[in-house]
Design an enzyme around this catalytic site. Sequence first.
Site, PDB file in Angstrom:
ATOM      1  N   ARG A  65      64.536  -6.945  15.641  1.00 32.50           N
ATOM      2  CA  ARG A  65      64.641  -6.716  17.087  1.00 32.50           C
ATOM      3  C   ARG A  65      66.022  -6.236  17.522  1.00 32.50           C
ATOM      4  NH1 ARG A  65      62.656  -9.243  22.018  1.00 32.50           N
ATOM      5  NH2 ARG A  65      64.341  -9.886  23.422  1.00 32.50           N
ATOM      6  N   HIS A  77      65.076  -2.577  21.470  1.00 33.18           N
ATOM      7  CA  HIS A  77      64.611  -3.473  20.410  1.00 33.18           C
ATOM      8  C   HIS A  77      63.996  -2.642  19.288  1.00 33.18           C
ATOM      9  CE1 HIS A  77      64.259  -6.524  23.896  1.00 33.18           C
ATOM     10  NE2 HIS A  77      65.440  -6.632  23.306  1.00 33.18           N
ATOM     11  N   TYR A  91      55.721  -5.052  24.428  1.00 31.34           N
ATOM     12  CA  TYR A  91      54.427  -4.697  24.943  1.00 31.34           C
ATOM     13  C   TYR A  91      54.147  -5.556  26.165  1.00 31.34           C
ATOM     14  CZ  TYR A  91      53.020  -9.004  22.546  1.00 31.34           C
ATOM     15  OH  TYR A  91      52.929 -10.307  22.140  1.00 31.34           O
ATOM     16  N   ARG A 130      61.997  -2.954  16.794  1.00 31.77           N
ATOM     17  CA  ARG A 130      60.593  -2.998  16.376  1.00 31.77           C
ATOM     18  C   ARG A 130      59.636  -2.378  17.384  1.00 31.77           C
ATOM     19  NH1 ARG A 130      60.352  -9.582  16.772  1.00 31.77           N
ATOM     20  NH2 ARG A 130      60.389  -9.821  19.038  1.00 31.77           N
ATOM     21  N   GLU A 182      57.079  -2.264  30.255  1.00 31.57           N
ATOM     22  CA  GLU A 182      56.495  -2.773  29.017  1.00 31.57           C
ATOM     23  C   GLU A 182      55.220  -1.973  28.771  1.00 31.57           C
ATOM     24  OE1 GLU A 182      57.736  -4.920  26.973  1.00 31.57           O
ATOM     25  OE2 GLU A 182      59.240  -6.047  28.122  1.00 31.57           O
TER      26      GLU A 182
END
Length: 535
Positions: free
Chosen positions: A345, A285, A419, A287, A493
Amino acid sequence: MRAFAPTLTLLLSLLVVPSLASTTDQVPFDVSSNKLAEDKVGVERYDDEKVWRIDWSGLSHEKRKEVMHVVELLDLDVWHTTQRSIDIRLNSRELEVLYGYIPQEAFQPFIDDLQSLVDLSNDAIDPQIPSSETNLSEDGEDEAGDLLKKKKKKGKNRKSKPKPKPKIPSPRIDPYNLTTIDTPFHDKFHPLNEMYKFGDTLISTFNDTHLNGSGIDIRQVDIGRTWENETIRGWSAKIHTPLDQDPGYPTASLSRSGSGRSRAGREEEGLEGVELEFVVIAGQHGREWVGPSSALYFLHHLLLRATEDPKSDSAILLRSFRFTVVPQINPDGYAYSRDKSRMWRKNRQDVGGKGSCLGIDLNANWGYKWQHSKSTACSEGYGGREAFEAYETKAMSEYLAGAGERGNRVRAFVDLHSYGQLFMFPFAHSCDDFPPDAEMLMEAGLGVAKAMRTKQGEGYEAGQACDLTYRAPGDAIDYTYGVTDVRWSYSAELRDTGTYGFMLPPKLIRPTADEITAGLMYLAKFIYALEVNPP
């Protein structure tokens, strides 16, 4: 359609006109005047947008499915999900829609002004590596500017305080001096060309380094090409050891319980005499910037420690595994996130149709239990029209499936994201699909989480992906475990838990990279004790 359909239809008719009425143009929902479409005008802005954490722990499974159905229909940008909450980027009109399905008291804004945070994130971007005239502190701040501020402050308080001795700036380290982990390269987010220069420098610094008769082989690996014809590049490292040299390894502290492989088991499974590969990828992704930075840090740390001490854990592991790191599997999306749309993304692939919608969510496009996406092509979670439609997932899957042709076997795969601070094993698409190795995957995952917490003090949760977060079919770790038989498949993550979300400040790059490095080292040693040097 479910019972909520009439209400939803009415809300859509009020809020989405003319957005959904113009389906032939494939314009995303709520393209406001300050959202600049694609490359036509300039940089996308996020005024009047917040990121909301919505407590849905009290909703039934069916009610959650209704909420996600609304999210898909409106092409909303889901940042993170857990069993307790869901984080969504919303403007004021989108917020009113969700108030119809979830009580208002469940909504809590934790990023109250998204554009301000984006501005801070963009301010942290260096177009190129800083010039040699600037001294950088560990967190990337300008020390000369710090000294100037202190000098002005001293002038104001000259009468009340004695004059301190002037601070002498520490010598600046060349960012491409990779003989030290303290290089300031690890304190900034970098454009793709600088990542690739870093990889080239790893080769020039460490390739052919001799360690007690052994030699480090680090080579560039070109995985394939993106839609925009950018190279997907990685680096692969291994210490070649003479066949008559036993590296040895202290394994007393590592668990050999459970389903550890004996030497007979290794032969039965086809591991004996086969080079084992440990693959780390990041950047699916665009970002999620901290993943690629952490992947490069891990490989640098591994090589550096091995050359510093031929008997170190890193050296022994490099004799036992080939470590392949692909720090940026989505170069197109990453570049677009840096230059045009910070929240981008997907990749940048043309997905067809008459409109201007671009991109496939790479982590919904892998070919295990893949399903045709219910979302529109403009959705952040659009998984494509077929599995491996995305150039990037197809290239990476071919690399993983082609291990036999390279004379090795991919034994571990870790996919870095942000995250949430999670370390997860398959399956992601559904908890009805349970991996036979779940007990060992969980045991290793708990050890990884502990190693990460011990390193920096940040808590990480380990478990099955479907339990810890909401995932669509087509996840990378489902494919590696379910199709290419990579037993040790995990998705991580990284930081944080929502304060900054995807816009982690540069001062947190190094701590994040340091803790995932500790976790990956633990995982490699765990696998070594069970499968490379079994009892």
